[in-house]
Design a protein around this motif. Structure first.
Motif, short mmCIF file in Angstrom:
data_model
loop_
_atom_site.label_atom_id
_atom_site.label_comp_id
_atom_site.label_asym_id
_atom_site.label_seq_id
_atom_site.Cartn_x
_atom_site.Cartn_y
_atom_site.Cartn_z
N ILE A 68 0.81 -1.23 0.00
CA ILE A 68 0.00 0.00 0.00
C ILE A 68 0.84 1.27 0.00
O ILE A 68 0.46 2.28 -0.60
CB ILE A 68 -1.05 -0.01 1.13
CG1 ILE A 68 -2.13 1.03 0.82
CG2 ILE A 68 -0.41 0.17 2.49
CD1 ILE A 68 -3.42 0.83 1.57
N GLN A 69 2.01 1.24 0.62
CA GLN A 69 2.89 2.41 0.57
C GLN A 69 3.31 2.70 -0.87
O GLN A 69 3.32 3.84 -1.31
CB GLN A 69 4.12 2.19 1.45
CG GLN A 69 5.10 3.35 1.40
CD GLN A 69 6.39 3.08 2.17
OE1 GLN A 69 6.66 1.96 2.58
NE2 GLN A 69 7.17 4.13 2.37
N PHE A 70 3.63 1.65 -1.61
CA PHE A 70 4.03 1.81 -3.01
C PHE A 70 2.85 2.29 -3.86
O PHE A 70 3.02 3.07 -4.79
CB PHE A 70 4.59 0.50 -3.56
CG PHE A 70 5.78 0.00 -2.77
CD1 PHE A 70 7.02 0.60 -2.88
CD2 PHE A 70 5.63 -1.05 -1.87
CE1 PHE A 70 8.10 0.16 -2.13
CE2 PHE A 70 6.70 -1.50 -1.12
CZ PHE A 70 7.95 -0.90 -1.25
N MET A 71 1.66 1.81 -3.53
CA MET A 71 0.46 2.25 -4.24
C MET A 71 0.22 3.74 -4.01
O MET A 71 -0.10 4.47 -4.95
CB MET A 71 -0.76 1.45 -3.78
CG MET A 71 -0.72 0.00 -4.16
SD MET A 71 -2.09 -0.88 -3.39
CE MET A 71 -1.63 -2.58 -3.72
N ALA A 72 0.39 4.17 -2.77
CA ALA A 72 0.21 5.60 -2.44
C ALA A 72 1.23 6.44 -3.20
O ALA A 72 0.87 7.47 -3.80
CB ALA A 72 0.34 5.81 -0.94
N ASN A 73 2.49 6.01 -3.20
CA ASN A 73 3.52 6.76 -3.93
C ASN A 73 3.26 6.75 -5.43
O ASN A 73 3.49 7.76 -6.11
CB ASN A 73 4.91 6.18 -3.63
CG ASN A 73 5.39 6.57 -2.25
OD1 ASN A 73 5.16 7.67 -1.79
ND2 ASN A 73 6.05 5.65 -1.58
N SER A 74 2.76 5.64 -5.96
CA SER A 74 2.44 5.57 -7.39
C SER A 74 1.29 6.51 -7.73
O SER A 74 1.31 7.18 -8.77
CB SER A 74 2.07 4.13 -7.79
OG SER A 74 3.18 3.29 -7.65
N TYR A 75 0.28 6.58 -6.85
CA TYR A 75 -0.83 7.51 -7.07
C TYR A 75 -0.30 8.94 -7.13
O TYR A 75 -0.66 9.72 -8.02
CB TYR A 75 -1.89 7.39 -5.97
CG TYR A 75 -3.06 8.31 -6.19
CD1 TYR A 75 -4.19 7.88 -6.87
CD2 TYR A 75 -3.04 9.64 -5.76
CE1 TYR A 75 -5.26 8.73 -7.11
CE2 TYR A 75 -4.09 10.50 -5.99
CZ TYR A 75 -5.20 10.04 -6.66
OH TYR A 75 -6.25 10.90 -6.91
#
Length: 179
Positions: free
Chosen positions: A91-98
């Motif tokens: 989820i941290q990577f998803m947030a950064n990708s967003y």
């Protein structure tokens, strides 16, 4: 499958949903907050990655990290989906990708102004406007005070860097004198 590919897919889906709901700016702030929580609270990752912790507890923790009860229903649903699919470790990577996708979509450029002493909000705004005019985009500006530069400023954005610090000028002069 690779973490980067999965993260970007989830982030794209979230951005599309946020754009459709006209909540992309709010979701952006929530994803920035989530990413910052992972950096500021290192134990968050360990806690969320703990398989012994219930999904409800993880949901509550992640909702707190995106703004608690103030968070959009879209972001809360996104967290629930990530947990349902057992992807919470990403989820941290998803947030950064967003954040990255949003900035690209909205032409948002990150800028940083480093000065020896604090600048007035008016001066910071003038610098921001100058960068926005030159970069032809919106600039997220971060100011930092670093007394080590002695005086002047260092302005960075995109791939551009202007170093007008006294320290650099002195070092240049000293370098020329030693040759």
């Amino acid at each position: 499958m690779d973490i980067g590919v999965i993260s970007v897919r989830y982030a794209r889906a979230l951005l599309k949903s946020a754009l459709d709901a006209k909540q992309e700016d709010t979701v952006y702030r929530e994803m920035l907050l989530l990413a910052k929580c992972y950096i500021d609270v290192p134990r968050l990752r360990q806690t969320i990655d703990n398989p012994m912790l219930s999904k409800d507890t993880k949901q509550a923790l992640l909702e707190t990290a995106i703004g608690g009860s103030e968070a959009t229903a879209l972001s809360r649903s996104f967290v629930a989906l990530v947990l349902k699919e057992d992807r919470e470790n990403m989820i941290q990577f998803m947030a950064n990708s967003y954040v990255t996708l949003y900035r690209k979509q909205k032409n948002v450029i990150r800028g940083k102004l480093t000065t020896a002493v604090a600048v007035t909000p008016d001066m910071e705004q003038k610098m921001r406007l100058m960068v926005e005019k030159h970069a032809q985009g919106t600039v997220e500006f971060e100011s930092e005070v670093n007394p080590d530069i002695i005086g002047g400023f260092i302005l960075e954005y995109d791939t551009y860097r202007m170093d007008a610090s006294v320290k650099t000028k002195l070092n240049t002069i000293l370098s020329q004198l030693s040759h």
